[in-house]
Design an enzyme around this catalytic site. Structure first.
Site, PDB file in Angstrom:
ATOM      1  CG  HIS A 173      -1.701  -1.236   1.420  1.00 21.17           C
ATOM      2  ND1 HIS A 173      -2.955  -1.474   0.892  1.00 21.17           N
ATOM      3  CD2 HIS A 173      -1.365  -2.360   2.096  1.00 21.17           C
ATOM      4  CE1 HIS A 173      -3.360  -2.678   1.243  1.00 21.17           C
ATOM      5  NE2 HIS A 173      -2.417  -3.249   1.971  1.00 21.17           N
ATOM      6  CB  SER A 294      12.986  22.616 -15.131  1.00 22.91           C
ATOM      7  OG  SER A 294      12.174  23.763 -15.259  1.00 22.91           O
ATOM      8  CE  LYS A 300      11.637  19.488 -10.735  1.00 21.34           C
ATOM      9  NZ  LYS A 300      10.375  19.749 -11.426  1.00 21.34           N
ATOM     10  CD  GLU A 307       8.594  12.200 -15.216  1.00 20.72           C
ATOM     11  OE1 GLU A 307       7.725  12.757 -14.550  1.00 20.72           O
ATOM     12  OE2 GLU A 307       9.524  12.814 -15.753  1.00 20.72           O
TER      13      GLU A 307
END
Ligand code: ARG
Length: 474
Positions: A173, A294, A300, A307
């Site tokens: 979980h 970024s 970043k 992804e």
């Protein structure tokens, strides 16, 4: 006037829009090598059974080999789906009027060797031809996908071996559950990939059956030697039903299905890598070479690679759905709908290979934050189950011991304590059965290393499994 190979019964030229709409050459051109391979075997067989002469076959075969070279010089190397701009820098022309790669090659053969080239398509239809070509093509692609799966498995093993003693929280979980070895976690993906490999192997078996000789749909009136072609092209055997031979695309669907499961695995792994590289987890850091920045936020460092793998999983599922839907209402035998199989299939092949290729170096170059992982096992009562098992060993029924430990956890939460720093007196306050050795029993080290059962996370067990894996991969 119309110069189509099938122009005999037509009096009008094909509408230009229809020509474009009907054409598959801009994506099926990648079948050219396998189309030529199949045609060479077909020509040899025609000569063997006396439908054409040996001399004619030789002429056809050398013509086809020359065409293969021509195509090689005008296709961009490693260009997966050449678009319209690739329509011919060399002698070979990719134009929509030739519809597909099969007719384009045949047309070129006629140009090169004259009318004898027209004998190649004897006893053959594009319907059995295209079924053969996809099977030939997919066989090679499966071997490549399997090779890449093995590469990724090797990377997993090497990262696992480099981080053998690294302990991390295991989750259910997404809540900290029990401590595990990081290597054990990595090897879970080895097992998934092993099943993926087997699924492709299984798919290969059903691809490796030879459809040529089915003709358009009903079989051939010529006494062809289908066994010869099967043997020549390395197929297990010829197909058993001509209608099925030309209308079957199960093998494409199976490939896309095996690919979907594989992508699901890569996507779950990607998800973990993305989580682990967040500052919240900070378990790993992807190498700069496998991260991106970024355009606005200077600080970043983004995990674009995993992804994208996660994102591309959607399109591989989509391709499977697309194929299933294309096939679902087709009456036997061939229907032009089936030309729509190719882009889904090819896109799946390209996507799966790209994802596998990038995954290995991404894993091998990532930094593993051992200390962070270990520290994370110290908060969250990850050894509460071990405390319950401790009481079981003292003769207390598990349900009861579960309850007692639950109370202890609640006590710790209320008083901002952890199991590790409870005094024996505090333990005994919950059960007389606790002795000094409870301290050892609830250590992270004891927790992982008592799980020596086959398939468990204990150091020795993982090491043993690693040895087996190295043997499996040889
Ligand atoms: N380009 C076609 C395909 O990919 C080849 C088969 C065409 N057959 C036909 N009867 N029109 O499916």
């Amino acid at each position: 006037m119309n110069k189509k190979p099938w122009a005999g019964r037509f009096t009008q030229e094909t509408n230009k829009l229809v020509e474009e709409f009907n054409a598959s050459i801009f994506f099926d051109n990648r079948l050219y090598r396998h189309d030529i391979m199949g045609s060479i075997a077909h020509a040899m067989m025609l000569a063997k059974v006396g439908i054409i002469t040996k001399k004619e076959a030789d002429k056809i075969v050398s013509g086809l080999k020359a065409i293969e070279k021509e195509i090689e010089t005008c296709l961009l190397p490693n260009e997966p789906i050449p678009d319209r701009s690739a329509s011919g820098t060399g002698k070979f022309k990719f134009t929509p009027d030739l519809e597909d790669i099969h007719m384009a090659i045949e047309k070129r053969l006629l140009e090169k060797i004259g009318t004898v080239g027209g004998k190649l398509h004897t006893a053959r239809s594009r319907n059995d031809q295209v079924a053969l070509d996809i099977r030939l093509y997919l066989r090679d692609e499966i071997r490549e996908v399997q090779r890449l799966i093995k590469e990724l498995q090797k990377s997993l093993v090497s990262v696992a071996k480099k981080n053998l003693d690294c302990i991390m929280p295991g989750y259910t979980h997404l809540q900290r559950a029990q401590p595990i070895f990081f290597s054990h976690h990595l090897l879970a993906y080895y097992e998934m990939l092993k099943r993926d490999y087997e699924r492709f192997e299984d798919c290969y078996k059903r691809i490796n059956i030879m459809p040529l000789g089915a003709g358009a749909l009903a079989g051939s009136p010529y006494s062809l030697d289908r066994d010869f072609i099967a043997k020549e092209l390395g197929f297990l055997k010829p197909t058993d039903n001509s209608l099925d031979s030309v209308s079957d695309r199960d093998f494409c669907i199976e490939f896309c299905s095996a690919s979907s499961v594989l992508m699901m695995h890569l996507s779950r792994f990607s998800e973990e890598i993305i989580l682990w590289s967040s500052q919240e987890f900070d378990f790993i850091e992807l190498s700069d070479a496998f991260s991106t920045g970024s355009s606005i936020m200077p600080q970043k460092k983004n995990p674009d690679v995993p992804e994208l793998v996660r994102g591309k999983t959607g399109r591989v599922y989509g391709n499977l759905m697309s194929l299933l839907t294309t096939m679902k209402a087709l009456p036997l035998a061939y229907n032009k709908d089936m030309q729509e199989d190719k882009e889904s299939l090819f896109d799946t092949i390209d996507t799966v290979k790209d994802c596998l290729k990038i995954f290995s170096p991404m894993l091998e170059t990532m930094k593993v934050n051992k200390q962070r992982m270990l520290d994370a096992t110290k908060r969250g009562f990850l050894t509460a189950t071990d405390a319950a098992d401790y009481l079981v060993k003292k003769g207390i029924p598990f349900r009861e011991s579960h309850h007692i430990i639950g109370k202890i956890v609640a006590y710790c939460i209320k008083n901002k304590r952890v199991l590790d720093d409870l005094t024996l007196k505090e333990w005994k306050g919950f059960s007389k059965a606790f002795e000094e050795d409870i301290k050892r029993a609830i250590s992270v080290d004891a927790s992982v290393n008592t799980r020596r059962i086959k398939g468990g996370t204990a150091f020795e067990t993982v090491k043993k499994r690693l040895k087996e894996i190295e043997r499996e991969m040889r």
